[in-house]
Design a protein around this motif. Structure first.
Motif, short mmCIF file in Angstrom:
data_model
loop_
_atom_site.label_atom_id
_atom_site.label_comp_id
_atom_site.label_asym_id
_atom_site.label_seq_id
_atom_site.Cartn_x
_atom_site.Cartn_y
_atom_site.Cartn_z
N PRO A 1 0.74 -1.20 0.12
CA PRO A 1 -0.33 0.26 -0.11
C PRO A 1 0.81 1.02 0.26
O PRO A 1 0.53 2.57 -0.93
CB PRO A 1 -0.87 -0.08 1.31
N ASP A 2 1.81 1.32 1.17
CA ASP A 2 3.45 2.62 0.58
C ASP A 2 4.15 2.68 -0.17
O ASP A 2 4.87 3.14 -0.43
CB ASP A 2 3.87 2.71 1.71
N ALA A 3 3.92 1.79 -1.02
CA ALA A 3 4.76 1.62 -2.42
C ALA A 3 4.69 3.08 -3.40
O ALA A 3 3.99 3.54 -3.77
CB ALA A 3 4.76 0.14 -3.40
N LYS A 4 5.90 3.08 -3.69
CA LYS A 4 5.89 4.74 -4.94
C LYS A 4 6.01 4.01 -6.00
O LYS A 4 6.82 3.13 -6.45
CB LYS A 4 7.26 5.16 -4.25
N ILE A 5 4.97 4.46 -6.64
CA ILE A 5 4.47 4.20 -7.87
C ILE A 5 4.85 5.14 -9.24
O ILE A 5 4.52 6.27 -9.30
CB ILE A 5 3.32 4.34 -8.17
N LEU A 6 5.84 5.18 -10.31
CA LEU A 6 6.40 5.57 -11.90
C LEU A 6 5.02 5.19 -12.61
O LEU A 6 4.65 4.37 -12.79
CB LEU A 6 7.27 5.69 -12.14
N PRO A 7 4.53 6.09 -13.21
CA PRO A 7 4.21 6.21 -14.32
C PRO A 7 4.97 5.31 -15.45
O PRO A 7 6.31 5.00 -15.63
CB PRO A 7 4.24 7.96 -15.53
N ILE A 8 3.83 4.35 -15.99
CA ILE A 8 4.18 3.55 -17.17
C ILE A 8 5.43 3.92 -18.28
O ILE A 8 6.54 3.14 -18.52
CB ILE A 8 3.12 2.09 -16.96
#
Length: 64
Positions: A36-43
């Motif tokens: 839930p706290d993961a940093k997600i970058l744009p694909i």
């Protein structure tokens, strides 16, 4: 005639929506394995001259 055209368009939109959901199912399911706290970058970063309707993953981008 107007009601017939409306009904045909609604069927077309519904079918397109169902087809797109099948295409996006794998991407949607991938979110269940992320913390839930993961940093997600744009694909992918697309150009301004590209058709935005051809970017089905755009709604997953972070808004921050």
């Amino acid at each position: 005639m107007a009601l017939l055209l409306f009904a045909l368009r609604m069927l077309n939109v519904s079918q397109t929506f169902r087809d797109d959901q099948k295409m996006l199912a794998g991407m949607s399911e991938s979110f269940s394995v992320m913390r839930p706290d993961a940093k997600i970058l744009p694909i992918v970063e697309s150009g301004e001259d590209e058709d935005q309707l051809l970017r089905p993953y755009a709604h997953y981008w972070p808004t921050q």
